[in-house]
Write a protein that holds these residues in place. Structure first.
Motif, mmCIF file in Angstrom:
data_model
loop_
_atom_site.group_PDB
_atom_site.id
_atom_site.type_symbol
_atom_site.label_atom_id
_atom_site.label_comp_id
_atom_site.label_asym_id
_atom_site.label_seq_id
_atom_site.Cartn_x
_atom_site.Cartn_y
_atom_site.Cartn_z
ATOM 1 N N ALA A 276 0.839 -1.205 0.000
ATOM 2 C CA ALA A 276 0.000 0.000 0.000
ATOM 3 C C ALA A 276 0.875 1.258 0.000
ATOM 4 N N SER A 277 1.916 1.271 0.822
ATOM 5 C CA SER A 277 2.706 2.494 0.934
ATOM 6 C C SER A 277 3.519 2.746 -0.332
ATOM 7 N N LYS A 278 3.932 1.667 -1.000
ATOM 8 C CA LYS A 278 4.680 1.839 -2.255
ATOM 9 C C LYS A 278 3.757 2.096 -3.447
ATOM 10 N N ARG A 279 2.435 1.935 -3.252
ATOM 11 C CA ARG A 279 1.458 2.077 -4.335
ATOM 12 C C ARG A 279 1.844 1.222 -5.547
ATOM 13 N N LEU A 280 2.244 0.005 -5.236
ATOM 14 C CA LEU A 280 2.722 -0.924 -6.267
ATOM 15 C C LEU A 280 1.547 -1.795 -6.713
ATOM 16 N N PRO A 281 1.103 -1.665 -7.965
ATOM 17 C CA PRO A 281 -0.064 -2.449 -8.369
ATOM 18 C C PRO A 281 0.234 -3.944 -8.479
ATOM 19 N N MET A 282 -0.774 -4.752 -8.132
ATOM 20 C CA MET A 282 -0.670 -6.204 -8.227
ATOM 21 C C MET A 282 -1.857 -6.724 -9.038
ATOM 22 N N SER A 283 -1.561 -7.576 -10.006
ATOM 23 C CA SER A 283 -2.652 -8.225 -10.737
ATOM 24 C C SER A 283 -3.174 -9.368 -9.871
ATOM 25 N N THR A 284 -4.496 -9.443 -9.716
ATOM 26 C CA THR A 284 -5.060 -10.337 -8.694
ATOM 27 C C THR A 284 -5.016 -11.820 -9.079
ATOM 28 N N THR A 285 -5.212 -12.143 -10.324
ATOM 29 C CA THR A 285 -5.108 -13.508 -10.894
ATOM 30 C C THR A 285 -5.634 -14.638 -10.010
ATOM 31 N N MET A 286 -6.749 -14.422 -9.340
ATOM 32 C CA MET A 286 -7.312 -15.514 -8.544
ATOM 33 C C MET A 286 -7.978 -16.572 -9.409
ATOM 34 N N THR A 287 -8.440 -16.166 -10.601
ATOM 35 C CA THR A 287 -9.224 -17.101 -11.416
ATOM 36 C C THR A 287 -8.392 -18.285 -11.896
ATOM 37 N N VAL A 288 -7.129 -18.066 -12.217
ATOM 38 C CA VAL A 288 -6.329 -19.204 -12.682
ATOM 39 C C VAL A 288 -6.279 -20.278 -11.603
ATOM 40 N N TYR A 289 -6.032 -19.862 -10.379
ATOM 41 C CA TYR A 289 -5.918 -20.832 -9.286
ATOM 42 C C TYR A 289 -7.299 -21.395 -8.919
#
Ligand SMILES: [Zn+2]
Length: 454
Positions: A276-289
């Motif tokens: 959160a503090s780095k504001r680093l985006p993450m792709s959630t990719t829950m669907t593959v798993y």
């Protein structure tokens, strides 16, 4: 940081020049959606009775009062409808470029443009107007991107990595990857730069998404040097990781985004805070798993309305039989069933901490983005925030937030008109009435899809 592409500004400039020179403005370049409920993608509460004006591909007005000056032919009555930005999937691998599973080390490269085109149509039909291909056969995906940008095909906007950058003998280091074992191999990155990827993706996974024995991967020093080299040449970077330890190494290397959620166990609260503090985006990719876990018991997920509309019957059958058996046989279905609850917990924790989560599926079909939205809500995300994750946060992931991701004056008019409120029930994001890309309404009936052949 410079973006590697300077995209539709040139087209807009040309159109603007023609107007100045006195060429007749085409009516098709103006669009007004009136009296609609606007969910603008920024996380603002829905705004009622709004008029959205589009001129020359971009949104030029978002107004609480009616805009009377537009010709009737270019007006759409939005009464009782909901307008959201075009959806974005920040992690796909477009069908047509590869065959076989990376985890089995047997993958061949293909150039099936027809399958690629049909699949892209399935994304548009599902309301997805932007995809980011996170690793594919380079000649295939850059050809598709070129065809999209030159208007040769009807397609969502395509952003692409091309080959992933992997370590020799490491995960995803097979055919079609850019393999770098030391600084001596830096020429592989120079070759990649020449292809103008929209982002460069590194693979940092000593366990190969957990299904494999330990494999070699980048040292922290080499990784940092490679990431900096990409950034010095103006390229954003993302990284395949599946554990917190690998993610921390990626962050330390200075990466711009993470390509996956952590699935290999619970994350520490300090990690969520760091993201959160780095504001680093993450792709959630829950669907593959999640889908690999679910397919064993729920092959009928491929009988959902959007899947039936967009996937050939033969492809749905293949998913329900061959693909399902492969996931069961390899042990992946069982393993991911155990891990999916932790994955959702991690998403919930990152969300609560205020991290920038961008919806992504790591799948290859448009309807799967709606599965990702549903899983986000199961993980504790509000439907309104799930919409933001699939729109503005996706644009942030790609570094394209000045042009895409929200219904805001000045941005490209990629929008989806819905017949039901997605903030009341996220499944309503599937109630698609119309899809617009750059202010042009996509003719959903003309797409090469099973729904249009019945
Ligand atoms: Zn992937």
């Amino acid at each position: 940081m410079t973006r590697p592409i300077g995209y539709p500004r040139t087209q807009v400039a040309i159109i603007a020049t023609l107007l100045v020179l006195g060429a007749a403005p085409s009516l098709a370049q103006t669009l007004l959606i009136e009296n609609v409920t606007l969910i603008d993608g920024t996380g603002n509460p829905p705004m009622h009775h709004v008029s959205v004006l589009v001129e020359d591909a971009r949104i030029t007005s978002v107004s609480p009062v009616p805009i009377p000056t537009v010709d009737a032919a270019n007006r759409i009555d939005g009464t009782g409808k909901y307008l959201i930005p075009g959806l974005m999937d920040t992690h796909i691998h477009l069908a047509g470029g590869r065959q076989g599973m990376v985890t089995e080390g047997r993958r061949t490269l293909t150039m099936d443009v027809e399958t690629g085109t049909k699949t892209l149509h399935g994304y548009l039909y599902s309301g997805v107007t932007t995809v980011y291909d996170s690793g594919n056969n380079a000649p295939f995906i850059f050809r598709m991107r070129e065809d999209e940008r030159t208007g040769k095909i009807i397609s969502p906007r395509i952003f692409a990595t091309g080959p992933v950058v992997a370590f020799p003998g490491g995960y995803a280091s097979g055919e079609g990857s850019a393999v770098i074992g030391s600084w001596e191999d830096i020429g592989a990155l120079d070759q990649l730069f020449a292809l103008q990827p929209d982002m460069i993706k590194f693979v940092l996974d000593p366990q190969g998404s957990m299904m494999n024995p330990l494999r070699p991967t980048f040292s922290p020093e080499l990784l940092k040097r490679l990431v900096q080299y990409c950034q010095a040449h103006g390229f954003r970077t993302t990284m395949h990781v599946s554990t917190e330890a690998a993610a921390l190494q990626a962050i330390d290397a200075g990466v711009n985004a993470l390509a996956h959620v952590m699935i290999g166990g619970r994350i520490n609260p300090s990690f969520a805070q760091l993201m959160a503090s780095k504001r680093l985006p993450m792709s959630t990719t829950m669907t593959v798993y999640n889908n690999i876990a679910r397919i064993a018991d729920e092959p009928e997920m491929f009988d959902g309305r959007l899947f039936v509309a967009t996937l050939d019957d033969s492809e749905r059958a293949r998913q329900k039989t061959q693909e399902r058996e492969r996931y069961i046989r390899s042990g992946m279905s069982r393993m991911f069933s155990v891990m999916v609850p932790y994955m959702k917990e991690n998403i919930g924790q990152l969300y609560a901490a205020g991290a920038i989560l961008a919806a992504g599926t790591d799948r290859t079909f448009g309807p799967t983005l709606h599965q990702e939205l549903a899983t986000l809500v199961e993980a504790g995300v509000s439907p309104a925030d799930a919409i933001r994750m699939a729109t503005l946060n996706g644009a942030i992931y790609l570094g394209m937030e000045d042009d895409l991701g929200s219904i805001t004056r000045g941005k490209l008019a990629d929008m989806v008109l819905l017949n039901a409120d997605p903030t009341a029930d996220i499944a309503n994001a599937q109630a698609i009435e119309a899809v617009f890309k750059g202010g042009v309404r996509v003719d959903l009936n003309a797409l090469q899809l099973p729904v249009n052949r019945r």
